[in-house]
Design a protein around this motif. Sequence first.
Motif, PDB file in Angstrom:
ATOM      1  N   ILE A  14      74.219  27.082   2.297  1.00  0.00           N
ATOM      2  CA  ILE A  14      73.377  25.895   2.435  1.00  0.00           C
ATOM      3  C   ILE A  14      72.874  25.898   3.871  1.00  0.00           C
ATOM      4  CG2 ILE A  14      73.309  23.362   2.454  1.00  0.00           C
ATOM      5  CD1 ILE A  14      75.527  23.400   0.370  1.00  0.00           C
ATOM      6  N   ARG A  15      71.592  25.908   4.050  1.00  0.00           N
ATOM      7  CA  ARG A  15      70.996  26.013   5.383  1.00  0.00           C
ATOM      8  C   ARG A  15      71.595  25.013   6.360  1.00  0.00           C
ATOM      9  NH1 ARG A  15      67.444  22.781   7.394  1.00  0.00           N
ATOM     10  NH2 ARG A  15      66.809  21.954   5.394  1.00  0.00           N
ATOM     11  N   GLN A  16      71.784  23.782   5.936  1.00  0.00           N
ATOM     12  CA  GLN A  16      72.273  22.725   6.813  1.00  0.00           C
ATOM     13  C   GLN A  16      73.712  22.956   7.275  1.00  0.00           C
ATOM     14  OE1 GLN A  16      70.686  22.447   3.979  1.00  0.00           O
ATOM     15  NE2 GLN A  16      69.238  20.773   3.982  1.00  0.00           N
ATOM     16  N   ALA A  17      74.482  23.719   6.514  1.00  0.00           N
ATOM     17  CA  ALA A  17      75.897  23.930   6.824  1.00  0.00           C
ATOM     18  C   ALA A  17      76.160  25.211   7.610  1.00  0.00           C
ATOM     19  CB  ALA A  17      76.710  23.945   5.537  1.00  0.00           C
ATOM     20  N   ALA A  18      75.161  26.049   7.771  1.00  0.00           N
ATOM     21  CA  ALA A  18      75.351  27.358   8.405  1.00  0.00           C
ATOM     22  C   ALA A  18      76.062  27.245   9.752  1.00  0.00           C
ATOM     23  CB  ALA A  18      74.006  28.054   8.577  1.00  0.00           C
ATOM     24  N   GLY A  19      77.152  27.997   9.879  1.00  0.00           N
ATOM     25  CA  GLY A  19      77.907  28.044  11.121  1.00  0.00           C
ATOM     26  C   GLY A  19      78.859  26.879  11.325  1.00  0.00           C
ATOM     27  N   ARG A  20      78.892  25.939  10.420  1.00  0.00           N
ATOM     28  CA  ARG A  20      79.771  24.772  10.536  1.00  0.00           C
ATOM     29  C   ARG A  20      80.953  24.921   9.573  1.00  0.00           C
ATOM     30  NH1 ARG A  20      75.090  20.167  10.331  1.00  0.00           N
ATOM     31  NH2 ARG A  20      74.327  20.465  12.446  1.00  0.00           N
ATOM     32  N   THR A  21      81.987  24.159   9.818  1.00  0.00           N
ATOM     33  CA  THR A  21      83.129  24.159   8.911  1.00  0.00           C
ATOM     34  C   THR A  21      82.815  23.215   7.757  1.00  0.00           C
ATOM     35  OG1 THR A  21      84.655  24.623  10.709  1.00  0.00           O
ATOM     36  CG2 THR A  21      85.588  23.698   8.685  1.00  0.00           C
ATOM     37  N   GLU A  22      82.956  23.732   6.554  1.00  0.00           N
ATOM     38  CA  GLU A  22      82.635  22.950   5.364  1.00  0.00           C
ATOM     39  C   GLU A  22      83.896  22.678   4.550  1.00  0.00           C
ATOM     40  OE1 GLU A  22      79.577  22.985   1.547  1.00  0.00           O
ATOM     41  OE2 GLU A  22      79.506  24.623   2.976  1.00  0.00           O
ATOM     42  N   LEU A  23      84.017  21.456   4.072  1.00  0.00           N
ATOM     43  CA  LEU A  23      85.113  21.079   3.173  1.00  0.00           C
ATOM     44  C   LEU A  23      84.661  21.319   1.742  1.00  0.00           C
ATOM     45  CD1 LEU A  23      87.862  19.614   2.603  1.00  0.00           C
ATOM     46  CD2 LEU A  23      86.534  17.495   2.490  1.00  0.00           C
ATOM     47  N   VAL A  57      83.192  18.401  10.478  1.00  0.00           N
ATOM     48  CA  VAL A  57      83.294  19.066   9.180  1.00  0.00           C
ATOM     49  C   VAL A  57      82.131  18.558   8.336  1.00  0.00           C
ATOM     50  CG1 VAL A  57      84.701  19.348   7.084  1.00  0.00           C
ATOM     51  CG2 VAL A  57      85.807  19.220   9.325  1.00  0.00           C
ATOM     52  N   VAL A  58      81.512  19.443   7.566  1.00  0.00           N
ATOM     53  CA  VAL A  58      80.390  19.049   6.715  1.00  0.00           C
ATOM     54  C   VAL A  58      80.788  19.169   5.246  1.00  0.00           C
ATOM     55  CG1 VAL A  58      78.651  19.660   8.434  1.00  0.00           C
ATOM     56  CG2 VAL A  58      79.334  21.352   6.733  1.00  0.00           C
ATOM     57  N   LEU A  59      80.018  18.493   4.411  1.00  0.00           N
ATOM     58  CA  LEU A  59      80.263  18.488   2.980  1.00  0.00           C
ATOM     59  C   LEU A  59      78.922  18.327   2.275  1.00  0.00           C
ATOM     60  CD1 LEU A  59      82.970  17.103   0.947  1.00  0.00           C
ATOM     61  CD2 LEU A  59      80.895  15.784   0.708  1.00  0.00           C
ATOM     62  N   ALA A  60      78.739  19.047   1.196  1.00  0.00           N
ATOM     63  CA  ALA A  60      77.529  18.900   0.392  1.00  0.00           C
ATOM     64  C   ALA A  60      77.926  18.711  -1.064  1.00  0.00           C
ATOM     65  CB  ALA A  60      76.631  20.124   0.543  1.00  0.00           C
ATOM     66  N   THR A  61      77.204  17.826  -1.746  1.00  0.00           N
ATOM     67  CA  THR A  61      77.436  17.595  -3.172  1.00  0.00           C
ATOM     68  C   THR A  61      76.146  17.083  -3.800  1.00  0.00           C
ATOM     69  OG1 THR A  61      78.905  16.553  -4.789  1.00  0.00           O
ATOM     70  CG2 THR A  61      78.232  15.200  -2.902  1.00  0.00           C
ATOM     71  N   VAL A  80      73.905  12.715   6.408  1.00  0.00           N
ATOM     72  CA  VAL A  80      72.992  13.313   7.383  1.00  0.00           C
ATOM     73  C   VAL A  80      71.613  13.450   6.758  1.00  0.00           C
ATOM     74  CG1 VAL A  80      72.504  15.389   8.757  1.00  0.00           C
ATOM     75  CG2 VAL A  80      74.861  14.528   8.561  1.00  0.00           C
ATOM     76  N   GLU A  81      71.592  13.928   5.526  1.00  0.00           N
ATOM     77  CA  GLU A  81      70.312  14.070   4.825  1.00  0.00           C
ATOM     78  C   GLU A  81      70.514  14.336   3.346  1.00  0.00           C
ATOM     79  OE1 GLU A  81      67.924  17.824   5.139  1.00  0.00           O
ATOM     80  OE2 GLU A  81      69.416  18.331   6.664  1.00  0.00           O
ATOM     81  N   ARG A  82      69.426  14.193   2.614  1.00  0.00           N
ATOM     82  CA  ARG A  82      69.360  14.576   1.203  1.00  0.00           C
ATOM     83  C   ARG A  82      68.264  15.618   1.082  1.00  0.00           C
ATOM     84  NH1 ARG A  82      70.987   9.565  -2.540  1.00  0.00           N
ATOM     85  NH2 ARG A  82      72.490   8.643  -1.091  1.00  0.00           N
ATOM     86  N   PHE A  83      68.469  16.546   0.162  1.00  0.00           N
ATOM     87  CA  PHE A  83      67.489  17.618  -0.007  1.00  0.00           C
ATOM     88  C   PHE A  83      67.554  18.124  -1.445  1.00  0.00           C
ATOM     89  CE2 PHE A  83      71.455  19.403   1.423  1.00  0.00           C
ATOM     90  CZ  PHE A  83      71.618  20.575   0.703  1.00  0.00           C
ATOM     91  N   GLU A  84      66.530  18.812  -1.848  1.00  0.00           N
ATOM     92  CA  GLU A  84      66.432  19.359  -3.195  1.00  0.00           C
ATOM     93  C   GLU A  84      66.839  20.829  -3.162  1.00  0.00           C
ATOM     94  OE1 GLU A  84      65.428  18.899  -7.294  1.00  0.00           O
ATOM     95  OE2 GLU A  84      65.334  17.377  -5.723  1.00  0.00           O
ATOM     96  N   GLU A  85      67.817  21.184  -3.993  1.00  0.00           N
ATOM     97  CA  GLU A  85      68.226  22.575  -4.124  1.00  0.00           C
ATOM     98  C   GLU A  85      68.930  22.743  -5.455  1.00  0.00           C
ATOM     99  OE1 GLU A  85      70.169  26.034  -1.335  1.00  0.00           O
ATOM    100  OE2 GLU A  85      69.502  24.150  -0.473  1.00  0.00           O
ATOM    101  N   TRP A  91      73.321  15.942  -1.473  1.00  0.00           N
ATOM    102  CA  TRP A  91      73.718  15.043  -0.385  1.00  0.00           C
ATOM    103  C   TRP A  91      74.484  15.867   0.623  1.00  0.00           C
ATOM    104  CZ3 TRP A  91      78.302  13.511   1.888  1.00  0.00           C
ATOM    105  CH2 TRP A  91      78.276  12.325   2.614  1.00  0.00           C
ATOM    106  N   PHE A  92      74.132  15.723   1.890  1.00  0.00           N
ATOM    107  CA  PHE A  92      74.792  16.468   2.961  1.00  0.00           C
ATOM    108  C   PHE A  92      75.355  15.467   3.958  1.00  0.00           C
ATOM    109  CE2 PHE A  92      74.717  18.703   7.067  1.00  0.00           C
ATOM    110  CZ  PHE A  92      75.500  19.795   6.746  1.00  0.00           C
TER     111      PHE A  92
END
Length: 102
Positions: A14-23, A57-61, A80-85, A91-92
């Motif tokens: 996910i572009r928004q999560a690149a390089g970050r720690t994701e749960l 920490v980031v999370l996407a769903t 942080v933002e919403r996006f279409e994928e 939801w990010f």
Amino acid sequence: MIGQITLYRDTGHIRQAAGRTELGYLFLPQAWGHGYAAEACAAALDWFASALPGEPVVLATQTANVRSMRLAAKLGFTEVERFEEWGAEQWFGMWSPATLSD
């Protein structure tokens, strides 16, 4: 085993999560609704905050995943933002131990 929790450095799925720690979390349907995910994720975030103080920490769903959205809010993630994928609205959010102590 009824599920799993992951904390990993995202490599860009996910572009928004690149390089970050994701749960990440995944539980069997029969384990849903018992608070296991909330308890396990909270423990993982507590551990992470002590291991890497101040690191977010980031999370996407998908926004359609109401239970996951509720869990993110309960854990203290902020949008942080919403996006279409993948053909759906995503939801990010971000969690930071620094903002919890402020």
